[in-house]
Design a protein around this motif. Structure first.
Motif, PDB file in Angstrom:
ATOM      1  N   ALA A   2       0.916  -1.395  -0.003  1.00 59.86           N
ATOM      2  CA  ALA A   2       0.205   0.015  -0.006  1.00 59.86           C
ATOM      3  C   ALA A   2       0.927   1.334   0.015  1.00 59.86           C
ATOM      4  N   TYR A   3       1.896   1.334   0.810  1.00 59.77           N
ATOM      5  CA  TYR A   3       2.939   2.321   0.927  1.00 59.77           C
ATOM      6  C   TYR A   3       3.453   2.574  -0.441  1.00 59.77           C
ATOM      7  N   LEU A   6       0.870   4.294  -2.972  1.00 62.87           N
ATOM      8  CA  LEU A   6       0.630   5.559  -2.597  1.00 62.87           C
ATOM      9  C   LEU A   6       2.084   6.217  -3.167  1.00 62.87           C
ATOM     10  N   GLN A  63       1.392   7.604   4.688  1.00 68.64           N
ATOM     11  CA  GLN A  63       0.316   7.038   4.735  1.00 68.64           C
ATOM     12  C   GLN A  63      -0.709   7.544   5.743  1.00 68.64           C
ATOM     13  N   TYR A  85      -5.844   0.856   2.895  1.00 68.63           N
ATOM     14  CA  TYR A  85      -4.374   1.121   3.374  1.00 68.63           C
ATOM     15  C   TYR A  85      -3.823   0.055   4.503  1.00 68.63           C
TER      16      TYR A  85
END
Length: 127
Positions: A2-3, A6, A63, A85
């Motif tokens: 997820a990081y 992003l 995040q 997230y």
């Protein structure tokens, strides 16, 4: 993962989304987000990335701030942050609380003041 998504989508050089897309999704310009990120990290240790109890890196400052902003800007429920997230409901609530406290601490004097007569006149002329 997820990081990395992003960062690739919004923050890395040659990111997927341009400045217009960023502003549309975050409701602010990228440089404002970066200033907010910098400021919040310096007044609240919660927004620095740390190892969790299992020795894994926790959520990044990007995040944490993105999640708080999404919850505020879109009235996103905290449980939706888990799906997108990987932030649990209880952590999401803590995150939002820490973010709001940091913003008030940082910007209270400059931006979070009582409206004066000119402000009220302008506000009511807009509605």
């Amino acid at each position: 993962m997820a990081y990395q998504n992003l960062m690739n989508n919004y923050f890395n050089p040659n990111s997927v989304y341009n400045e217009e897309d960023f502003r549309s999704r975050f409701r602010m310009r990228r440089h404002v987000f970066k200033r907010l990120l910098h400021d919040v990290q310096h007044v609240n240790l919660y927004f620095r990335q740390k190892l969790d109890k299992a020795g894994h890196l926790g959520l990044s400052p990007h995040q944490k701030i993105t999640i708080a902003l999404r919850m505020l800007a879109y009235a996103s429920p905290v449980d939706a942050m888990d799906d997108t997230y990987g932030m649990s409901e209880s952590t999401g609530l803590d995150n939002l609380t820490e973010f709001c406290q940091a913003v008030v601490q940082l910007y209270k004097e400059e931006y979070l003041r009582q409206p004066n007569q000119a402000d009220l006149k302008w506000f009511f002329s807009q509605s």
